[in-house]
Design a protein around this motif. Structure first.
Motif, PDB file in Angstrom:
ATOM      1  N   PRO A  55       0.830  -1.217   0.000  1.00  0.00           N
ATOM      2  CA  PRO A  55       0.000   0.000   0.000  1.00  0.00           C
ATOM      3  C   PRO A  55       0.859   1.260   0.000  1.00  0.00           C
ATOM      4  N   PHE A  56       0.294   2.310  -0.556  1.00  0.00           N
ATOM      5  CA  PHE A  56       0.958   3.610  -0.516  1.00  0.00           C
ATOM      6  C   PHE A  56       0.621   4.275   0.813  1.00  0.00           C
ATOM      7  N   TYR A  57       1.519   5.133   1.286  1.00  0.00           N
ATOM      8  CA  TYR A  57       1.348   5.790   2.574  1.00  0.00           C
ATOM      9  C   TYR A  57       1.425   7.304   2.420  1.00  0.00           C
ATOM     10  N   ALA A  58       0.679   7.995   3.275  1.00  0.00           N
ATOM     11  CA  ALA A  58       0.742   9.447   3.358  1.00  0.00           C
ATOM     12  C   ALA A  58       0.762   9.832   4.828  1.00  0.00           C
ATOM     13  N   VAL A  59       1.458  10.908   5.136  1.00  0.00           N
ATOM     14  CA  VAL A  59       1.489  11.438   6.503  1.00  0.00           C
ATOM     15  C   VAL A  59       0.905  12.838   6.456  1.00  0.00           C
ATOM     16  N   ASN A  60      -0.033  13.087   7.345  1.00  0.00           N
ATOM     17  CA  ASN A  60      -0.714  14.373   7.412  1.00  0.00           C
ATOM     18  C   ASN A  60      -0.369  15.038   8.743  1.00  0.00           C
ATOM     19  N   PHE A  61       0.530  16.014   8.713  1.00  0.00           N
ATOM     20  CA  PHE A  61       0.861  16.779   9.911  1.00  0.00           C
ATOM     21  C   PHE A  61      -0.083  17.970   9.998  1.00  0.00           C
ATOM     22  N   GLY A  62      -0.633  18.211  11.175  1.00  0.00           N
ATOM     23  CA  GLY A  62      -1.621  19.274  11.336  1.00  0.00           C
ATOM     24  C   GLY A  62      -2.940  18.845  10.721  1.00  0.00           C
ATOM     25  N   ALA A  63      -3.358  17.626  11.022  1.00  0.00           N
ATOM     26  CA  ALA A  63      -4.509  17.006  10.368  1.00  0.00           C
ATOM     27  C   ALA A  63      -5.848  17.645  10.733  1.00  0.00           C
ATOM     28  N   ARG A  64      -5.903  18.348  11.835  1.00  0.00           N
ATOM     29  CA  ARG A  64      -7.170  18.900  12.344  1.00  0.00           C
ATOM     30  C   ARG A  64      -8.203  17.783  12.428  1.00  0.00           C
ATOM     31  N   ASP A  65      -9.304  17.857  11.660  1.00  0.00           N
ATOM     32  CA  ASP A  65     -10.305  16.781  11.725  1.00  0.00           C
ATOM     33  C   ASP A  65     -10.077  15.717  10.655  1.00  0.00           C
ATOM     34  N   HIS A  86      -2.748   4.167   3.006  1.00  0.00           N
ATOM     35  CA  HIS A  86      -2.606   3.975   4.437  1.00  0.00           C
ATOM     36  C   HIS A  86      -1.884   5.203   4.947  1.00  0.00           C
ATOM     37  N   GLY A  87      -1.892   5.419   6.266  1.00  0.00           N
ATOM     38  CA  GLY A  87      -1.143   6.574   6.705  1.00  0.00           C
ATOM     39  C   GLY A  87      -1.218   6.902   8.165  1.00  0.00           C
ATOM     40  N   LEU A  88      -0.731   8.083   8.449  1.00  0.00           N
ATOM     41  CA  LEU A  88      -0.661   8.628   9.789  1.00  0.00           C
ATOM     42  C   LEU A  88      -1.191  10.058   9.733  1.00  0.00           C
ATOM     43  N   ALA A  89      -2.116  10.376  10.638  1.00  0.00           N
ATOM     44  CA  ALA A  89      -2.659  11.727  10.738  1.00  0.00           C
ATOM     45  C   ALA A  89      -2.272  12.272  12.109  1.00  0.00           C
ATOM     46  N   VAL A  90      -1.466  13.302  12.127  1.00  0.00           N
ATOM     47  CA  VAL A  90      -0.928  13.849  13.369  1.00  0.00           C
ATOM     48  C   VAL A  90      -1.607  15.183  13.665  1.00  0.00           C
ATOM     49  N   GLU A  91      -2.180  15.294  14.868  1.00  0.00           N
ATOM     50  CA  GLU A  91      -2.814  16.542  15.293  1.00  0.00           C
ATOM     51  C   GLU A  91      -2.527  16.763  16.773  1.00  0.00           C
ATOM     52  N   ALA A  92      -1.955  17.921  17.101  1.00  0.00           N
ATOM     53  CA  ALA A  92      -1.587  18.234  18.483  1.00  0.00           C
ATOM     54  C   ALA A  92      -2.737  18.854  19.277  1.00  0.00           C
ATOM     55  N   ASP A  93      -3.696  19.468  18.592  1.00  0.00           N
ATOM     56  CA  ASP A  93      -4.789  20.160  19.272  1.00  0.00           C
ATOM     57  C   ASP A  93      -5.912  19.180  19.597  1.00  0.00           C
ATOM     58  N   GLY A  94      -6.126  18.930  20.876  1.00  0.00           N
ATOM     59  CA  GLY A  94      -7.140  17.988  21.330  1.00  0.00           C
ATOM     60  C   GLY A  94      -8.560  18.345  20.930  1.00  0.00           C
ATOM     61  N   VAL A  95      -8.805  19.595  20.557  1.00  0.00           N
ATOM     62  CA  VAL A  95     -10.136  20.018  20.118  1.00  0.00           C
ATOM     63  C   VAL A  95     -10.601  19.195  18.913  1.00  0.00           C
ATOM     64  N   PHE A  96      -9.666  18.775  18.059  1.00  0.00           N
ATOM     65  CA  PHE A  96     -10.009  18.057  16.833  1.00  0.00           C
ATOM     66  C   PHE A  96      -9.985  16.534  16.987  1.00  0.00           C
ATOM     67  N   TRP A  97      -9.541  16.059  18.125  1.00  0.00           N
ATOM     68  CA  TRP A  97      -9.268  14.632  18.290  1.00  0.00           C
ATOM     69  C   TRP A  97     -10.494  13.748  18.019  1.00  0.00           C
ATOM     70  N   THR A  98     -11.656  14.075  18.571  1.00  0.00           N
ATOM     71  CA  THR A  98     -12.863  13.251  18.378  1.00  0.00           C
ATOM     72  C   THR A  98     -13.255  13.204  16.911  1.00  0.00           C
ATOM     73  N   ASP A  99     -13.282  14.348  16.241  1.00  0.00           N
ATOM     74  CA  ASP A  99     -13.652  14.389  14.827  1.00  0.00           C
ATOM     75  C   ASP A  99     -12.607  13.690  13.957  1.00  0.00           C
ATOM     76  N   LEU A 100     -11.331  13.853  14.286  1.00  0.00           N
ATOM     77  CA  LEU A 100     -10.264  13.202  13.529  1.00  0.00           C
ATOM     78  C   LEU A 100     -10.448  11.682  13.567  1.00  0.00           C
ATOM     79  N   ASN A 101     -10.644  11.138  14.735  1.00  0.00           N
ATOM     80  CA  ASN A 101     -10.833   9.695  14.865  1.00  0.00           C
ATOM     81  C   ASN A 101     -12.109   9.225  14.194  1.00  0.00           C
ATOM     82  N   ALA A 102     -13.186   9.986  14.295  1.00  0.00           N
ATOM     83  CA  ALA A 102     -14.453   9.614  13.652  1.00  0.00           C
ATOM     84  C   ALA A 102     -14.316   9.628  12.129  1.00  0.00           C
ATOM     85  N   ASN A 103     -13.658  10.629  11.575  1.00  0.00           N
ATOM     86  CA  ASN A 103     -13.526  10.744  10.121  1.00  0.00           C
ATOM     87  C   ASN A 103     -12.617   9.681   9.519  1.00  0.00           C
TER      88      ASN A 103
END
Length: 112
Positions: A55-65, A86-103
């Motif tokens: 699989p191809f991979y992408a990394v998203n820094f500052g993923a927000r939601d 496949h990939g990794l979505a990195v977000e430091a702001d906990g405000v987006f964490w629930t939406d990031l995981n749901a999306n």
């Protein structure tokens, strides 16, 4: 063939690949394709990976939601959603964490 740039400007990759423009993040028709359209064309044409490639991979820094809306759409969303990256979505702001995981819950993407 490498284009001759001594007498003209270097054509855009989208022009070389004959990829039409997409709708931009504001809902307007653009002459430019989205990054996922270019990558999808390269994969389809066998210029990027092959059918037996992992699989191809992408990394998203500052993923927000991880998805975005309106004028803030996330360019990696289509890589995950349309192209199956496949990939990794990195977000430091906990405000987006629930939406990031749901999306991203239905995709092979790890949120961190």
């Amino acid at each position: 063939q490498i284009p001759d740039t001594t007498n003209n400007t270097l054509p855009m990759l989208a022009d070389i690949l004959h990829i039409p423009g997409d709708t931009d993040e504001f809902g307007q028709k653009s002459r430019y394709p989205a990054p996922a359209s270019i990558i999808g064309k390269l994969i389809k044409d066998g210029k990027f990976g092959n059918s037996t490639a992992p699989p191809f991979y992408a990394v998203n820094f500052g993923a927000r939601d991880g998805k975005g809306t309106g004028g803030n759409t996330d360019p990696t969303w289509d890589l995950f959603h349309k192209l199956g990256f496949h990939g990794l979505a990195v977000e430091a702001d906990g405000v987006f964490w629930t939406d990031l995981n749901a999306n991203l819950k239905n995709y092979p993407v790890k949120a961190a």
